[in-house]
Design a protein around this motif. Structure first.
Motif, mmCIF file in Angstrom:
data_model
loop_
_atom_site.group_PDB
_atom_site.id
_atom_site.type_symbol
_atom_site.label_atom_id
_atom_site.label_comp_id
_atom_site.label_asym_id
_atom_site.label_seq_id
_atom_site.Cartn_x
_atom_site.Cartn_y
_atom_site.Cartn_z
ATOM 1 N N ARG A 17 0.837 -1.213 0.000
ATOM 2 C CA ARG A 17 0.000 0.000 0.000
ATOM 3 C C ARG A 17 0.872 1.263 0.000
ATOM 4 O O ARG A 17 0.580 2.235 -0.692
ATOM 5 N N TYR A 18 1.936 1.215 0.782
ATOM 6 C CA TYR A 18 2.885 2.329 0.877
ATOM 7 C C TYR A 18 3.493 2.630 -0.503
ATOM 8 O O TYR A 18 3.643 3.786 -0.879
ATOM 9 N N CYS A 19 3.812 1.593 -1.258
ATOM 10 C CA CYS A 19 4.427 1.756 -2.584
ATOM 11 C C CYS A 19 3.408 2.168 -3.649
ATOM 12 O O CYS A 19 3.753 2.843 -4.611
ATOM 13 N N ARG A 24 8.448 4.754 -4.617
ATOM 14 C CA ARG A 24 9.427 4.701 -3.516
ATOM 15 C C ARG A 24 10.729 4.092 -4.014
ATOM 16 O O ARG A 24 10.738 3.308 -4.955
ATOM 17 N N CYS A 25 11.815 4.425 -3.315
ATOM 18 C CA CYS A 25 13.093 3.788 -3.615
ATOM 19 C C CYS A 25 13.337 2.701 -2.565
ATOM 20 O O CYS A 25 12.666 2.663 -1.533
ATOM 21 N N ASN A 54 6.393 -5.694 -9.138
ATOM 22 C CA ASN A 54 6.455 -4.339 -9.704
ATOM 23 C C ASN A 54 5.914 -3.226 -8.789
ATOM 24 O O ASN A 54 5.452 -2.199 -9.268
ATOM 25 N N PHE A 55 5.971 -3.430 -7.484
ATOM 26 C CA PHE A 55 5.608 -2.359 -6.549
ATOM 27 C C PHE A 55 6.804 -1.429 -6.379
ATOM 28 O O PHE A 55 6.658 -0.267 -6.043
ATOM 29 N N LEU A 56 7.987 -1.983 -6.583
ATOM 30 C CA LEU A 56 9.237 -1.264 -6.343
ATOM 31 C C LEU A 56 10.073 -1.318 -7.612
ATOM 32 O O LEU A 56 10.363 -2.403 -8.117
#
Length: 157
Positions: A17-19, A24-25, A54-56
């Motif tokens: 959820r954060y990403c 985000r890195c 693929n969230f990051l």
């Protein structure tokens, strides 16, 4: 106050959820997981999961970061590079990120920003202090020294 504990599964969902909310890195995600009280073993399990799904994506993050800081905060290349390095972004991704800024856009933004700042300094009577204030402002924002000094000479002869 006792810190809330998370299972790997709960932490993974929370970080997903954060990403999703914002690019985000890896460093931001790792810092967030540490703050959540996750151990290194869990972090080493969660981060590859985020990359795989693929969230990051560091390339996507660096492109988005460079675009945003240039367009909204009017940062120059030096400041963008410095900030990306602080976030442990690799040279390759930094190069890719800087390609998001066209030379024409860069020039126009620099000119607009320096003229706007010059107008704000109308109360400063001493031309040397005015030059210094303008140069310091532009350098702090990460614009290249040669550009800055040429523009300062052009605006304050």
């Amino acid at each position: 106050m006792q810190q809330e504990t998370f299972t790997v599964e709960q932490a993974t969902r929370a970080i997903e959820r954060y990403c999703v909310y914002q690019e985000r890195c890896h460093k931001e995600v790792e810092d967030k997981l540490r703050k959540m009280g996750m151990i290194q073993l869990a972090i080493d399990e969660i981060i590859p999961h985020l990359i795989q799904h693929n969230f990051l994506n560091e390339t996507r993050f660096s492109q988005s970061y460079a675009r945003g800081k240039f367009r909204y905060k009017h940062w120059g290349r030096n400041r963008i590079i410095r900030e990306l390095k602080l976030r442990k972004i690799g040279e390759r991704n930094i190069k890719i990120a800087l390609q998001e800024i066209t030379p024409e856009e860069y020039e126009v933004s620099f000119d607009t920003l320096s003229r706007k700042r010059y107008e704000q300094l109308h109360n400063e009577k001493d031309k040397y202090r005015k030059r210094k204030k303008l140069a310091d402002y532009l350098l702090y924002r990460g614009w290249e020294g040669d550009l800055v000094y040429d523009k300062v000479k052009e605006l304050i002869s």
